[in-house]
Design a protein around this motif. Structure first.
Motif, PDB file in Angstrom:
ATOM      1  N   GLN A 124      59.341  16.875  49.214  1.00 22.25           N
ATOM      2  CA  GLN A 124      60.749  16.973  49.592  1.00 22.25           C
ATOM      3  C   GLN A 124      61.652  17.059  48.364  1.00 22.25           C
ATOM      4  O   GLN A 124      61.323  16.595  47.294  1.00 22.25           O
ATOM      5  CB  GLN A 124      61.154  15.762  50.424  1.00 22.25           C
ATOM      6  CG  GLN A 124      61.583  14.568  49.584  1.00 22.25           C
ATOM      7  CD  GLN A 124      61.944  13.379  50.414  1.00 22.25           C
ATOM      8  OE1 GLN A 124      61.661  13.354  51.603  1.00 22.25           O
ATOM      9  NE2 GLN A 124      62.567  12.408  49.798  1.00 22.25           N
ATOM     10  N   LYS A 125      62.786  17.689  48.571  1.00 24.21           N
ATOM     11  CA  LYS A 125      63.806  17.691  47.529  1.00 24.21           C
ATOM     12  C   LYS A 125      64.919  16.788  48.030  1.00 24.21           C
ATOM     13  O   LYS A 125      65.260  16.792  49.204  1.00 24.21           O
ATOM     14  CB  LYS A 125      64.376  19.103  47.337  1.00 24.21           C
ATOM     15  CG  LYS A 125      63.335  20.156  47.025  1.00 24.21           C
ATOM     16  CD  LYS A 125      64.050  21.489  46.753  1.00 24.21           C
ATOM     17  CE  LYS A 125      63.095  22.671  46.910  1.00 24.21           C
ATOM     18  NZ  LYS A 125      62.986  23.146  48.295  1.00 24.21           N
ATOM     19  N   ASP A 126      65.467  16.009  47.134  1.00 28.95           N
ATOM     20  CA  ASP A 126      66.614  15.199  47.519  1.00 28.95           C
ATOM     21  C   ASP A 126      67.776  16.134  47.872  1.00 28.95           C
ATOM     22  O   ASP A 126      68.013  17.126  47.214  1.00 28.95           O
ATOM     23  CB  ASP A 126      67.045  14.280  46.375  1.00 28.95           C
ATOM     24  CG  ASP A 126      66.033  13.171  46.155  1.00 28.95           C
ATOM     25  OD1 ASP A 126      66.161  12.425  45.194  1.00 28.95           O
ATOM     26  OD2 ASP A 126      65.079  13.085  46.967  1.00 28.95           O
ATOM     27  N   LYS A 127      68.442  15.755  48.938  1.00 29.73           N
ATOM     28  CA  LYS A 127      69.573  16.573  49.346  1.00 29.73           C
ATOM     29  C   LYS A 127      70.860  15.900  48.913  1.00 29.73           C
ATOM     30  O   LYS A 127      71.057  14.704  49.132  1.00 29.73           O
ATOM     31  CB  LYS A 127      69.567  16.742  50.865  1.00 29.73           C
ATOM     32  CG  LYS A 127      68.522  17.722  51.356  1.00 29.73           C
ATOM     33  CD  LYS A 127      68.367  17.609  52.862  1.00 29.73           C
ATOM     34  CE  LYS A 127      67.233  18.503  53.368  1.00 29.73           C
ATOM     35  NZ  LYS A 127      66.837  18.091  54.733  1.00 29.73           N
TER      36      LYS A 127
ATOM     37  N   TYR B 247      74.843  15.425  49.242  1.00 36.98           N
ATOM     38  CA  TYR B 247      75.966  15.590  50.156  1.00 36.98           C
ATOM     39  C   TYR B 247      77.236  15.098  49.459  1.00 36.98           C
ATOM     40  O   TYR B 247      77.179  14.435  48.429  1.00 36.98           O
ATOM     41  CB  TYR B 247      75.743  14.775  51.440  1.00 36.98           C
ATOM     42  CG  TYR B 247      74.679  15.348  52.337  1.00 36.98           C
ATOM     43  CD1 TYR B 247      75.019  16.086  53.483  1.00 36.98           C
ATOM     44  CD2 TYR B 247      73.327  15.162  52.038  1.00 36.98           C
ATOM     45  CE1 TYR B 247      74.038  16.599  54.296  1.00 36.98           C
ATOM     46  CE2 TYR B 247      72.348  15.683  52.847  1.00 36.98           C
ATOM     47  CZ  TYR B 247      72.712  16.412  53.971  1.00 36.98           C
ATOM     48  OH  TYR B 247      71.744  16.943  54.775  1.00 36.98           O
TER      49      TYR B 247
ATOM     50  N   ARG C 128      67.512  11.022  51.076  1.00 42.32           N
ATOM     51  CA  ARG C 128      66.076  11.299  51.059  1.00 42.32           C
ATOM     52  C   ARG C 128      65.417  10.653  52.259  1.00 42.32           C
ATOM     53  O   ARG C 128      65.950   9.724  52.857  1.00 42.32           O
ATOM     54  CB  ARG C 128      65.421  10.803  49.790  1.00 42.32           C
ATOM     55  CG  ARG C 128      65.214   9.294  49.742  1.00 42.32           C
ATOM     56  CD  ARG C 128      64.467   8.896  48.507  1.00 42.32           C
ATOM     57  NE  ARG C 128      65.193   9.276  47.302  1.00 42.32           N
ATOM     58  CZ  ARG C 128      64.619   9.297  46.103  1.00 42.32           C
ATOM     59  NH1 ARG C 128      63.351   8.998  45.974  1.00 42.32           N
ATOM     60  NH2 ARG C 128      65.331   9.642  45.047  1.00 42.32           N
TER      61      ARG C 128
END
Lengths: 210, 210
Positions: free
Chosen positions: B138-141, B143, B157
């Motif tokens: 996963q990539k941290d998103k 916002y 995450r």
DNA sequence: GATTATAATTACATGGATGTAATTATAAAG
DNA sequence: CTTTATAATTACATCCATGTAATTATAATC
């Protein structure tokens, strides 16, 4: 005693097609007599019967045929001495290889903990059941042997206890023997009758002397 | 977090074809979003992933697919609380039905004695491994949220410990929260930032007073 | 020797599972 | 809006295992 395909099918609940397919794919071949074309017979031994029943049992449990092939190969190579009471054999697999494991509860639990598949086959029971089937289906075979110029009728049957054959002379009570093959059993019963007659002679001689 | 077919294939070592077949045969269907035709997406949940990996593991062990179907049905209905340390689940079958058995060694040995098939699945380990895969992929998103008229950048995450999402504001050390959904997590981090700012305000007021 | 019975063999079919590849409707990107 | 990418879908094929049935060479029986 040997078994043809029809008998094998009856005793193991396998279809004729399955028996044929397993022979053709070199999975379980009849060790007594292989098929050689139309009119020939596949003849399986009692050991073959055990393997077939073993495989059928695993199939019914939902083990894949590929896995069963390996289990049967192992069974062939390492068939333990079948003896009473009923023997349970436990197999385990890591998905690639099949091993027989000992009657060691701790080891069984440990292998399960390591994420393996374990299946237990009551091989002793399979053998007992097959023996029961064999006994119930067989007809006693009557033979005729000649001892001292006289013919005696004798009866031959499969010896499910020790393997081989049991033979006895019904007209001479207590006169019985056994052998690994039919020929050997017939020789042995001749000897037994000979011995029986010697005892009778001795008794007659004693009677004459008194 | 959800997973499309490609990701599922990578993580579980199942082929796309197998995933498709298992969906079409109502074996394991994507619970987040089902396929609705060209251009649509199959989306699987983490629980779906566990079931798929579970089935793949059994397949690799040589259990037949029909047997696996039953095991997965059982798993769906009786999924135990997954917790650390690694949990091992043991299944047994009599060839017809699948049961989960307790962590009771004596019972396991007894069921083996009665001629059953037992397979052990380290479900906890499956879960851990899948979590590891998910985290590593996963990539941290990032916002952006607005609190008191100012914008703060926050990072979201997947929370592999408790499920749901973890969220934190990197520019405000120690300012973090979590929620079951992305929306909820964003609301929670706003509250956390608000609280942080109140603490800062109080400190400032105290400074002014002295 | 003729007739009948029999098990192996051949042949085609089915079902489940999966591989491979072309097609297609939709979403994503520009 | 156009172009490109994508995953689902469709289609055909293969493999394994087995069912069903017709054929056939040989053995058994008369």
């Amino acid at each position: 005693m040997n078994f043809n395909s029809k008998t094998v099918s009856n005793v193991t609940s396998l279809s004729i097609r399955q028996i044929d397919y397993w022979d053709r794919t070199h999975f379980i071949k009849p060790s007594v007599s292989e098929a050689t074309g139309y009119g020939s017979l596949r003849l399986y031994s009692f050991h073959d019967l055990i393997q077939l029943k073993f495989a059928k049992t695993l199939l019914d449990k939902g083990v894949s045929l590929q896995k069963i092939r390996k289990a049967v190969i192992y069974l062939k190579k390492n068939m333990p001495e079948i003896k009473k009471p009923l023997l349970e054999l436990k197999f385990l697999t890591d998905g690639e290889t099949i091993f027989v494991i000992t009657e060691n509860d701790k080891k069984i639990i440990n292998t399960l903990k390591s994420g393996q598949l374990v299946f237990s086959i009551a091989l002793g029971k399979i053998v007992e059941d097959l023996k029961g089937e064999v006994v119930s289906m067989q007809k006693d075979k009557t033979y005729s042997v000649t001892v001292r110029g006289r013919k005696y009728s004798v009866m031959l049957r499969v010896d499910t206890e020790d393997g081989g054959y049991w033979i006895e002379s019904p007209s001479l009570p207590g006169c019985a023997s056994q052998g690994d093959t039919i020929e050997e059993a017939l020789e042995m019963i001749k000897d037994a009758i000979e011995g029986h007659l010697e005892v009778v002679d001795k008794k007659r001689k004693v009677k004459k002397a008194s």
